[in-house]
Design an enzyme around this catalytic site. Structure first.
Site, short mmCIF file in Angstrom:
data_model
loop_
_atom_site.label_atom_id
_atom_site.label_comp_id
_atom_site.label_asym_id
_atom_site.label_seq_id
_atom_site.Cartn_x
_atom_site.Cartn_y
_atom_site.Cartn_z
N LYS A 30 12.75 13.88 -18.64
CA LYS A 30 13.71 13.20 -19.54
C LYS A 30 14.42 12.06 -18.82
CE LYS A 30 15.00 16.75 -22.93
NZ LYS A 30 16.11 17.55 -23.45
N LYS A 44 1.31 18.73 -25.21
CA LYS A 44 1.87 19.76 -26.08
C LYS A 44 2.51 19.15 -27.32
CE LYS A 44 6.59 20.31 -24.67
NZ LYS A 44 7.74 21.09 -24.90
N LYS A 90 8.82 18.22 -30.43
CA LYS A 90 9.74 17.93 -31.53
C LYS A 90 10.06 16.44 -31.64
CE LYS A 90 13.46 20.43 -31.30
NZ LYS A 90 14.35 21.41 -30.95
P1 AMP Z 1 12.27 22.57 -28.22
O1 AMP Z 1 11.38 22.03 -29.29
O2 AMP Z 1 11.99 21.96 -26.90
O3 AMP Z 1 13.72 22.57 -28.58
O4 AMP Z 1 11.88 24.11 -28.03
C1 AMP Z 1 12.34 25.17 -28.81
C2 AMP Z 1 11.52 26.40 -28.50
O5 AMP Z 1 10.15 26.22 -28.92
C3 AMP Z 1 11.44 26.75 -27.00
O6 AMP Z 1 11.42 28.14 -26.84
C4 AMP Z 1 10.14 26.14 -26.59
O7 AMP Z 1 9.60 26.75 -25.44
C5 AMP Z 1 9.27 26.36 -27.82
N1 AMP Z 1 8.23 25.32 -27.94
C6 AMP Z 1 8.44 23.98 -28.00
N2 AMP Z 1 7.27 23.31 -28.12
C7 AMP Z 1 6.30 24.27 -28.11
C8 AMP Z 1 4.86 24.21 -28.20
N3 AMP Z 1 4.20 23.06 -28.32
N4 AMP Z 1 4.19 25.39 -28.17
C9 AMP Z 1 4.83 26.57 -28.06
N5 AMP Z 1 6.18 26.68 -27.97
C10 AMP Z 1 6.91 25.55 -28.00
#
Ligand code: AMP
Ligand code: TRP
Length: 332
Positions: free
Chosen positions: A113, A194, A197
């Site tokens: 980031k 991956k 969001k």
């Molecule tokens: P974030 O989108 O970074 O706020 O992540 C929220 C939750 O979703 C966290 O527990 C992440 O580890 C999980 N997460 C985010 N992106 C992925 C992905 N592509 N695959 C699996 N888990 C994810």
């Protein structure tokens, strides 16, 4: 015996995609009735990078609606907003003072980031200490998250251990719970990366949890695969696209891998995509419908969040009090 404590959170900073659901939320629902779960909307983490205030406020309610629509039940689980429980910020300060800066500079999420942003806030570096406060205030045993959060949970553990050593046994040492399948769902348009969001709005990148059937269809139809023809699970990076489609199919159907490979034996990628579209559309339909129903009644969401904050405070405040005593604050 005390029920196992579970804590997890998501930032209200974008559109939730099926990676968030399959990697994190789906695990939260498991044994919801038999564990004591705290599921937080981490708005204080979200402002470590710039946010538009009105959009942030809206997204907090939307994320609460996603939690509820996905099946979190406030009768069993505590759903709350991080900034509603001031103990998180206070505990973060105390933990800051036992955390070496070097530990934070090593975090991969911080490094990536910091590379992207023009200016880096102190909050961005401090992000994992706030996460440690979230987790440690609840005597958390298990932290169900996707693969990318493993390093942060391990850091929380290190911080807890250091505090315990310096001030005496205070914290339970938490453990990350990462699913064997679905911990790292990949982008449909770029399977080497991956699903993320911050890119969920880019056409073809992600299936979002509240996408309409037509959008789901288009994204999966256009998903990048390879020039092969065998439909098999594999960890070959050249076959990451097909493996990703199979993993999503596996998780939404609940079938085992062997049965899936037998089912698709001799069939082409087109058949897999067609069946996957049906499975995903049907799995997300009830979530989307509940989501819009809930959002139509924001007062009810706010009421759930107020009650959740009250339950969370009842656990977090005594823990914070204990921390304050341990470090030597005068209690009058
Ligand atoms: P974030 O989108 O970074 O706020 O992540 C929220 C939750 O979703 C966290 O527990 C992440 O580890 C999980 N997460 C985010 N992106 C992925 C992905 N592509 N695959 C699996 N888990 C994810
Ligand atoms: N950092 C996590 C993420 O980006 C969100 C988070 C904040 C979290 N506090 C937490 C996750 C506590 C688990 C436990 O996904």
């Amino acid at each position: 015996m005390r029920k196992k404590r579970v804590f997890s959170g998501i930032q209200p900073s974008g559109t939730l995609h099926i990676g968030n659901y399959l990697g994190a939320i789906r695990q939260w629902l498991v044994e919801q009735k038999y564990k004591e779960g705290y599921f937080c909307i981490v708005d204080m983490h979200a402002i470590t990078v710039p946010q538009d205030p009105e959009i942030l406020r809206r997204r907090v309610r939307e994320l609460a609606a996603v939690y509820l629509a996905s099946g979190l039940d406030p009768r069993y689980s505590t759903i709350f907003v991080q900034s509603h429980v001031p103990a998180h910020a206070e505990a973060c300060w105390i933990l800051n003072c036992v955390t070496p800066v070097g530990w934070l500079e090593r975090m991969t999420q911080y490094k990536s980031k910091a590379q992207q942003g023009a200016s880096v806030s102190a909050g961005l570096l401090d992000y994992p200490v706030l996460q440690a406060a979230d987790i440690l205030l609840y005597d958390t045993d298990e932290v169900p998250v996707g693969e990318d959060q493993k390093q942060h949970v391990e850091l929380s553990r290190d911080i807890a251990q250091r505090f315990n050593r310096l001030y005496g046994e205070t914290f339970v040492l938490p453990e990350a719970v990462i699913p064997t399948s679905g911990s790292r769902i990949r982008a449909f348009n770029e399977p080497s990366r991956k699903m993320s969001k911050s890119e969920a709005q880019i056409r073809g990148h992600a299936v979002n949890l509240i996408d309409e059937p037509d959008e789901i269809r288009l994204t999966i139809q256009q998903a990048v695969t390879d020039s092969g023809r065998e439909i098999l699970f594999s960890d070959d990076p050249h076959r990451a696209g097909i493996n990703n489609l199979l993993e999503v199919y596996e998780l939404f159907t609940g079938l085992d891998r062997q049965a899936i490979e037998v089912h698709f034996a001799g069939k082409g990628y087109g058949v897999l995509k067609k069946e996957l579209i049906e499975v995903v559309v049907e799995a997300l339909r009830p979530i989307r419908e509940r989501y819009y129903k809930l959002l139509a009644n924001p007062a009810e969401i706010d009421q759930i969040l107020r009650a959740g904050a009250e339950k969370a405070r009842a656990v977090a405040e005594p823990k914070l009090f204990q921390m304050k005593k341990r470090v030597g604050f005068l209690i009058t």
